[in-house]
Design an enzyme around this catalytic site. Structure first.
Site, short mmCIF file in Angstrom:
data_model
loop_
_atom_site.label_atom_id
_atom_site.label_comp_id
_atom_site.label_asym_id
_atom_site.label_seq_id
_atom_site.Cartn_x
_atom_site.Cartn_y
_atom_site.Cartn_z
N HIS A 41 0.82 -1.22 0.00
CA HIS A 41 0.00 0.00 0.00
C HIS A 41 0.85 1.26 0.00
CE1 HIS A 41 -4.25 -1.27 0.42
NE2 HIS A 41 -3.69 -2.40 0.78
N ASP A 89 -0.47 -7.62 1.48
CA ASP A 89 0.05 -6.25 1.50
C ASP A 89 1.54 -6.22 1.82
OD1 ASP A 89 -0.68 -3.16 3.35
OD2 ASP A 89 0.25 -3.52 1.39
N SER A 183 3.10 2.13 8.45
CA SER A 183 2.90 0.99 7.53
C SER A 183 4.23 0.50 7.00
CB SER A 183 2.02 1.41 6.34
OG SER A 183 0.72 1.73 6.79
#
Ligand SMILES: NCc1cccc(Nc2n[nH]c3ncnc(Nc4cccc(O)c4)c23)c1
Length: 232
Positions: A41, A89, A183
């Site tokens: 992402h 992801d 992230s």
């Protein structure tokens, strides 16, 4: 990282800052001399540009002995990753050259045994992500300890309502939590990377939306095959 603390400088020598034009975008970590693991992402708002990878850093701005910005030769998002959900992801980044390993730049082993981390296990997550709800970005690496919660609790209809697959795991998000910019960083349990931070619902610090991580063990073969194919 919300309501954590400033990390002890250079005690997480595997941490990487993925940057665009000198700005921290996402975390990541060194899994081999020429390879960094992060989240797919993170490439959503880069419109095709390659990241630069900062290794050996504690402060994002101050000069430090072993701090070095590496160019990226290639980026490999997992083929199953997409913008509509958190599945697969993961992002592998091949550095332009092997990182120079030293006291502040080290590889972190990742879990290869595909077995759930027990609920209530206390793990650690670090990053240069936002440290409050107004989106303040820190200069120094922050860290926080978080307990793992079971997939059943995380999948409760009042939490993530059945969207947490076998390839994901969760930690409690009451007050202390991961947030924007964290992230791609590793969830470290007992000195081993068990998961990679994914934004999920993007909510931070709300106990009704536990933090979500992509478990690494199920992807060990994919990671090995990409590294082998690209290393030649
Ligand atoms: N805790 C899960 C988690 C892990 C990693 C990233 C994230 N959040 C986010 N990832 N990307 C984002 N873009 C915009 N806003 C975001 N969250 C946000 C921003 C301000 C206040 C607040 O309460 C939450 C995020 C959330």
């Amino acid at each position: 990282i919300l309501r954590g603390s400033v990390a002890r400088p250079h005690l997480k020598p595997y941490m990487a800052s993925l940057q665009l034009d000198g700005q921290h975008i996402c975390g990541g970590f060194l899994i081999a001399e020429q390879w960094v693991l992060s989240a797919a992402h993170c490439t959503e708002e880069t419109d095709g540009k390659l990241f630069q990878v900062l290794l050996g850093a504690h402060s994002l701005t101050e000069p430090e002995p072993h701090k070095r910005l590496y160019q990226v030769r290639a980026q490999f998002p997992h083929p199953g990753s997409n913008i509509h959900n958190n599945k697969d992801d993961l992002l592998l980044l091949q550095l332009e050259e092997k990182a120079e390993l030293n006291a502040d730049v080290r590889v972190l082993p990742f879990q290869r045994e595909d077995r759930d981390v027990a609920a209530d296990t206390v793990c650690e997550v670090a990053g240069w992500g936002t440290i409050d709800h107004s989106g303040t970005r820190p200069d120094k690496l922050h860290q926080v300890e978080r307990p793992v919660i079971s997939r059943d609790v995380c999948n409760h209809r009042t939490r993530h309502d059945g969207t947490i697959t076998r390839n994901m795991m969760c930690t409690d998000s009451r007050r202390k939590d991961t947030c924007k910019g964290d992230s791609g960083g590793p969830l470290v349990c007992g000195g081993v990377a068990e998961g990679v931070v994914t934004a999920g619902s993007r909510v931070c610090g709300n106990y009704k939306k536990p933090a979500i991580y992509t478990r690494i063990a199920p992807y060990a073969d994919w990671i090995d095959s990409v590294m082998a194919s690209a290393d030649g």
